[in-house]
Each structure stands twice: as structure tokens, then as C-alpha cells.
Enzyme design. Structure first.
Site, PDB file in Angstrom:
ATOM      1  N   VAL A  14     -65.956  50.116  56.547  1.00 24.87           N
ATOM      2  CA  VAL A  14     -65.904  51.584  56.460  1.00 24.87           C
ATOM      3  C   VAL A  14     -64.459  52.066  56.649  1.00 24.87           C
ATOM      4  O   VAL A  14     -63.991  52.943  55.915  1.00 24.87           O
ATOM      5  CB  VAL A  14     -66.848  52.238  57.509  1.00 24.87           C
ATOM      6  CG1 VAL A  14     -66.718  53.751  57.464  1.00 24.87           C
ATOM      7  CG2 VAL A  14     -68.290  51.807  57.272  1.00 24.87           C
ATOM      8  N   THR A 111     -65.545  51.947  64.500  1.00 25.12           N
ATOM      9  CA  THR A 111     -65.880  50.658  65.102  1.00 25.12           C
ATOM     10  C   THR A 111     -67.397  50.647  65.310  1.00 25.12           C
ATOM     11  O   THR A 111     -68.079  51.640  65.028  1.00 25.12           O
ATOM     12  CB  THR A 111     -65.216  50.483  66.488  1.00 25.12           C
ATOM     13  OG1 THR A 111     -65.902  51.317  67.438  1.00 25.12           O
ATOM     14  CG2 THR A 111     -63.752  50.878  66.479  1.00 25.12           C
ATOM     15  N   LYS A 233     -80.545  55.743  65.423  1.00 22.67           N
ATOM     16  CA  LYS A 233     -80.527  56.876  64.483  1.00 22.67           C
ATOM     17  C   LYS A 233     -81.618  57.875  64.842  1.00 22.67           C
ATOM     18  O   LYS A 233     -81.405  59.091  64.814  1.00 22.67           O
ATOM     19  CB  LYS A 233     -80.714  56.366  63.047  1.00 22.67           C
ATOM     20  CG  LYS A 233     -79.564  55.508  62.570  1.00 22.67           C
ATOM     21  CD  LYS A 233     -79.813  54.977  61.171  1.00 22.67           C
ATOM     22  CE  LYS A 233     -78.748  53.960  60.800  1.00 22.67           C
ATOM     23  NZ  LYS A 233     -78.972  53.315  59.529  1.00 22.67           N
TER      24      LYS A 233
HETATM   25  N1  NAP Z   1     -71.394  49.658  56.806  1.00 20.75           N
HETATM   26  C1  NAP Z   1     -72.177  50.703  56.565  1.00 20.75           C
HETATM   27  O1  NAP Z   1     -72.739  50.885  55.474  1.00 20.75           O
HETATM   28  C2  NAP Z   1     -72.385  51.722  57.655  1.00 20.75           C
HETATM   29  C3  NAP Z   1     -73.257  52.805  57.433  1.00 20.75           C
HETATM   30  C4  NAP Z   1     -73.404  53.780  58.423  1.00 20.75           C
HETATM   31  C5  NAP Z   1     -72.709  53.640  59.620  1.00 20.75           C
HETATM   32  N2  NAP Z   1     -71.905  52.544  59.820  1.00 20.75           N
HETATM   33  C6  NAP Z   1     -71.234  52.433  61.094  1.00 20.75           C
HETATM   34  O2  NAP Z   1     -69.831  52.483  60.872  1.00 20.75           O
HETATM   35  C7  NAP Z   1     -69.165  51.685  61.843  1.00 20.75           C
HETATM   36  C8  NAP Z   1     -68.259  50.700  61.135  1.00 20.75           C
HETATM   37  O3  NAP Z   1     -69.037  49.880  60.276  1.00 20.75           O
HETATM   38  P1  NAP Z   1     -68.341  48.697  59.435  1.00 20.75           P
HETATM   39  O4  NAP Z   1     -69.375  48.213  58.499  1.00 20.75           O
HETATM   40  O5  NAP Z   1     -67.019  49.133  58.939  1.00 20.75           O
HETATM   41  O6  NAP Z   1     -68.113  47.623  60.620  1.00 20.75           O
HETATM   42  P2  NAP Z   1     -67.125  46.362  60.617  1.00 20.75           P
HETATM   43  O7  NAP Z   1     -66.824  45.946  59.224  1.00 20.75           O
HETATM   44  O8  NAP Z   1     -67.717  45.381  61.571  1.00 20.75           O
HETATM   45  O9  NAP Z   1     -65.751  46.941  61.226  1.00 20.75           O
HETATM   46  C9  NAP Z   1     -65.592  47.267  62.564  1.00 20.75           C
HETATM   47  C10 NAP Z   1     -64.107  47.421  62.812  1.00 20.75           C
HETATM   48  O10 NAP Z   1     -63.904  47.843  64.162  1.00 20.75           O
HETATM   49  C11 NAP Z   1     -62.819  47.096  64.711  1.00 20.75           C
HETATM   50  N3  NAP Z   1     -62.900  47.120  66.168  1.00 20.75           N
HETATM   51  C12 NAP Z   1     -63.726  46.440  67.001  1.00 20.75           C
HETATM   52  N4  NAP Z   1     -63.488  46.788  68.280  1.00 20.75           N
HETATM   53  C13 NAP Z   1     -62.495  47.711  68.245  1.00 20.75           C
HETATM   54  C14 NAP Z   1     -61.810  48.449  69.234  1.00 20.75           C
HETATM   55  N5  NAP Z   1     -62.119  48.326  70.526  1.00 20.75           N
HETATM   56  N6  NAP Z   1     -60.859  49.321  68.851  1.00 20.75           N
HETATM   57  C15 NAP Z   1     -60.534  49.473  67.531  1.00 20.75           C
HETATM   58  N7  NAP Z   1     -61.142  48.791  66.558  1.00 20.75           N
HETATM   59  C16 NAP Z   1     -62.114  47.921  66.909  1.00 20.75           C
HETATM   60  C17 NAP Z   1     -62.989  45.722  64.101  1.00 20.75           C
HETATM   61  O11 NAP Z   1     -61.798  45.001  64.271  1.00 20.75           O
HETATM   62  P3  NAP Z   1     -61.543  43.550  63.605  1.00 20.75           P
HETATM   63  O12 NAP Z   1     -61.308  43.827  62.141  1.00 20.75           O
HETATM   64  O13 NAP Z   1     -60.326  43.054  64.297  1.00 20.75           O
HETATM   65  O14 NAP Z   1     -62.783  42.770  63.876  1.00 20.75           O
HETATM   66  C18 NAP Z   1     -63.298  46.110  62.664  1.00 20.75           C
HETATM   67  O15 NAP Z   1     -62.100  46.366  61.969  1.00 20.75           O
HETATM   68  C19 NAP Z   1     -70.264  51.015  62.670  1.00 20.75           C
HETATM   69  O16 NAP Z   1     -70.464  51.745  63.843  1.00 20.75           O
HETATM   70  C20 NAP Z   1     -71.482  51.087  61.774  1.00 20.75           C
HETATM   71  O17 NAP Z   1     -72.704  51.125  62.493  1.00 20.75           O
HETATM   72  C21 NAP Z   1     -71.721  51.611  58.876  1.00 20.75           C
END
Ligand code: NAP
Length: 363
Positions: A14, A111, A233
Site C-alpha cells: 500500500v 503499516t 473491520k
Molecule cells: N493490502 C491491501 O489490500 C489492504 C487493504 C486494506 C487495508 N490494508 C492495510 O494497509 C496496511 C498496509 O498493508 P500492506 O499490504 O501494504 O502491508 P505490507 O506490505 O506488509 O507493508 C507493511 C509495511 O510496514 C512497514 N513497517 C512495519 N513496521 C513498521 C514500523 N514500526 N514503522 C514503519 N514501518 C513499519 C513494513 O516494513 P518492511 O518493508 O521493512 O517490512 C512494510 O513496509 C495494513 O494495515 C493492512 O491491513 C491493506
């Protein structure tokens, strides 16, 4: 032109899509809304790029490219001087922004971390806004979460329904005094995909493996199959609707038994095959009645259930991407929101929309 400093915590799927959309939408944001988003920080788990003047588009693209290659989020930057070799904490980043004289910044939490509350609290205290795709704080204990609801400086459209205007719609219903009576829907794109595969006769274990291979599940698919994400949710929608829900008010059906909870991911993926037969029996029993299985969330009078249900194929709920609100006005016919919701692009667009909304309404 409003110059808005932006701090992005998280550079995963994201976060990267959001950075790209900020670059691609620059001229539109300037023309339509007179906004210039200056990305001053992008942080992942272990690194951060810090640029108090605002990163150039080239710098932003190089962060996206670095993350796509599995590298840290600070290409070309040396470790920051005040903590050599270490990434500053998220609280430190807010202090950097304050020390640099940045006003009315927006903190974006993309995150999936718990424990972000101190960061939010510091940001709010300093007059910064927050946009969350991360659900964890909003779905934590009510005693700590309540202050993040209906807050002028907080937006969280992407916490439910990805980019679909679910939260915005709920806000409008509440603002126009149309009390929420019932909420129903399929709140997980991942479980929706798995249910769709079950409809086609695909064994459960294969459907889970496919969802994992396509990147629809978390790295550990139990995060999705356990129903906790859907429960969060439901808690967010219910709490917005005026019910101070706790996790104990929601009954959650997990799609795997507790005996599989402690296995390694590869062992779990093998063990899921043991659930195929029982799942096939449920699919067949539903089909014999003209129904399909859907992982459905229901909320009424402050009590919720989340789990697999046999749904008539004629029901809108059989559609895989759908949320309904039954209210005082929408009593005989509920208000439906449907369409492609999940996915990083839609989620990032929801975040960007929130950022624009926050600027329009408060800056
Ligand atoms: N994917 C979807 O379709 C979707 C839909 C709705 C909501 N969401 C929500 O959106 C959020 C992000 O989703 P995503 O799919 O992008 O997850 P993701 O790919 O797992 O990315 C999470 C990111 O957060 C970073 N991170 C972890 N701990 C951190 C900290 N303490 N401070 C700063 N950065 C940190 C990670 O770092 P590293 O790169 O170093 O691991 C990674 O870059 C989640 O909460 C998810 O539930 C996602």
C-alpha cells in the site's frame, strides 16, 4: 497552493502504491485542490528517508524501486546523524518534523503494526493529522480506541472496504441522523476469493494455496483464515455506529482448528488438506439448498458474528464484494455498497482521498 508535509510510515504494497499515486496525481492535486503534498519522510521497519524540504519525484520513485527489490527505504541516504546506524523511532520522526518547523503535517500509517497509539497521540497533540489504513489501534480496547473515532484530524477510509467509500457513507448516514440498525457484508477480499473457488469445486487447501500464491493472503494465511482482520473491520464499523464494542462482543469462526495454530507456515499449508473433506460437505450441503458459502460479517444491536454462512445464490450477499447498511431510513431496502474494494491500488487511493479530504476540511 497549500504545502502539506507528509510522513509515510510503511512502504509495503500500500505504501509503494500510495507513493506512486502521489507522484502521478501531483498536477491533478494542484489543479483541482490547490494542494502540494511534500513527502518529508518514508519509513519501513528498519530504515527511513528524511527530506524536510520534501522529496523530489525522482527520490520517491527510487524509494519505490528500492522497496520492490527488497532493499531498505533509504536509497542513497546515510544513517541519520543523531542515532548512528539506527533508524529513529516513529516518535523521533515526529520530533524531527517539529524541529524542522513543519506545521500541519499528515502522518500516514500504512503499516500493519500494533502499538502505534503513542505516535498518533504525539501527532495529534502537535496539531498533525493522521490517515490510517492500519486497523489495529481503532480495533483495540475501547478505553484506548475511543479517542480516535470522530476525531477532526483523523481519517481511515481504507480500514474497511479498501478504496470503496464505506466509511464516508457511514459518516454521511450518521451526520444526517439516520441511526444504523444492521450492518452486513463480506469484508475480506481474501476470504471472498477462497469462497469463490469453493463455489467452483476447488478443494479448500488448494483455494488457500492459490490465495497465498497470488499474494492475497498475509504471508501466514492464518492471519486471514482466523477471521481476526474481519473482526477488526466489524469493530470499526460498529464503533462508528455508536456501539462501544469490545472483541468479546463479536463471535468469530476461524476456518482452521486450534490444533493447527502453532505449526510453521509450510506445515500448516500441508495440514490444511485435512480440512478439505469437511469443507466439501458444507459446500455440498449448501448447494443442495441452492446456496453458496460466504464468510459473512453481521452486526446488530451491538452484537456481531463473523463466519461461514450458507447464503441463497439469489441474495445480494452471494455477490462476493458487498456491504449493506440497514438504517431508520433504509429500513425496507438496505443501502448497498459493492464493487472491487481490496488490493493495494484501491487501498492507496482511499488513503490519498483521505489526505485530500483532511486538507480540504481542516487546513
Ligand atoms: N493490502 C491491501 O489490500 C489492504 C487493504 C486494506 C487495508 N490494508 C492495510 O494497509 C496496511 C498496509 O498493508 P500492506 O499490504 O501494504 O502491508 P505490507 O506490505 O506488509 O507493508 C507493511 C509495511 O510496514 C512497514 N513497517 C512495519 N513496521 C513498521 C514500523 N514500526 N514503522 C514503519 N514501518 C513499519 C513494513 O516494513 P518492511 O518493508 O521493512 O517490512 C512494510 O513496509 C495494513 O494495515 C493492512 O491491513 C491493506
Amino acid at each position: 497552493m497549500k504545502q502539506i508535509p507528509v510522513i509515510i510510515l510503511g512502504a509495503g504494497g500500500v505504501g509503494q502504491a500510495l507513493l506512486q499515486q502521489i507522484v502521478d496525481g501531483r498536477s491533478r492535486a494542484a489543479e483541482r485542490n490547490r494542494i502540494q503534498f511534500n513527502v518529508v519522510a518514508v519509513a519501513d521497519r528498519r530504515s527511513m528517508t528524511w527530506e524536510p524540504q520534501g522529496m523530489t519525484d525522482l527520490q520517491i520513485i527510487s524509494v519505490i524501486e528500492a522497496k520492490r527489490l527488497g532493499l531498505p527505504a533509504n536509497p542513497g541516504q546515510l544513517p541519520l546523524p543523531h542515532l548512528p546506524g539506527e533508524r529513529p523511532s516513529n516518535l523521533d520522526i515526529i520530533d524531527f518534523a517539529l524541529a524542522a518547523g513543519l506545521e500541519k503535517a499528515i502522518i500516514v500509517d500504512v503499516t500493519a503494526e500494533s502499538g502505534m497509539e503513542p505516535v498518533y497521540d504525539r501527532a495529534l497533540e502537535k496539531g498533525y493529522g493522521i490517515v490510517m489504513a492500519n486497523k489495529k489501534a481503532l480495533a483495540g480496547p475501547w478505553s484506548s480506541a475511543f479517542k480516535y473515532f470522530n476525531h477532526l484530524q483523523i481519517r481511515h477510509e481504507s480500514t474497511v472496504g479498501g478504496g470503496q467509500p464505506v466509511i464516508a457513507t457511514l459518516r454521511t448516514l450518521l451526520d444526517t441522523h439516520d441511526p444504523i440498525r444492521q450492518i452486513e457484508g463480506q469484508l475480506s477480499g481474501t476470504l471472498g476469493f477462497i469462497c469463490g473457488q469453493l463455489d467452483r469445486g476447488v478443494p479448500f487447501s488448494q483455494a488457500v494455496a492459490e490465495a497465498k500464491a497470488k499474494g492475497f493472503t498475509e504471508p501466514d494465511p492464518r492471519e486471514d483464515l482466523g477471521g481476526q482482520d474481519v473482526m477488526r473491520k466489524v469493530m470499526i464499523l460498529g464503533r462508528m455506529s455508536g456501539w462501544p464494542l469490545e472483541a468479546s462482543d463479536i463471535t468469530v469462526e476461524s476456518l482452521y482448528p486450534v490444533e493447527l495454530a502453532d505449526l510453521s507456515v509450510p506445515k500448516f499449508m500441508k495440514a490444511v488438506a485435512g480440512l478439505d473433506e469437511a469443507m466439501k460437505e458444507r459446500v455440498d450441503a449448501a448447494a443442495a439448498e441452492g446456496k453458496v458459502l460466504r464468510y459473512v460479517a453481521e452486526l446488530q444491536e451491538g452484537q456481531g458474528t463473523v463466519g461461514l454462512k450458507a447464503i441463497s445464490v439469489a441474495s445480494p450477499l452471494a455477490n462476493l464484494k458487498y456491504i449493506s447498511f440497514r438504517t431508520d431510513r433504509y429500513d425496507d431496502e438496505p443501502l448497498l455498497i459493492g464493487g472491487k474494494g481490496a488490493g493495494v491500488e484501491m487501498t492507496a487511493a482511499g488513503v490519498l482521498g483521505d489526505m485530500i479530504d483532511l486538507v480540504r476540511e481542516t487546513r
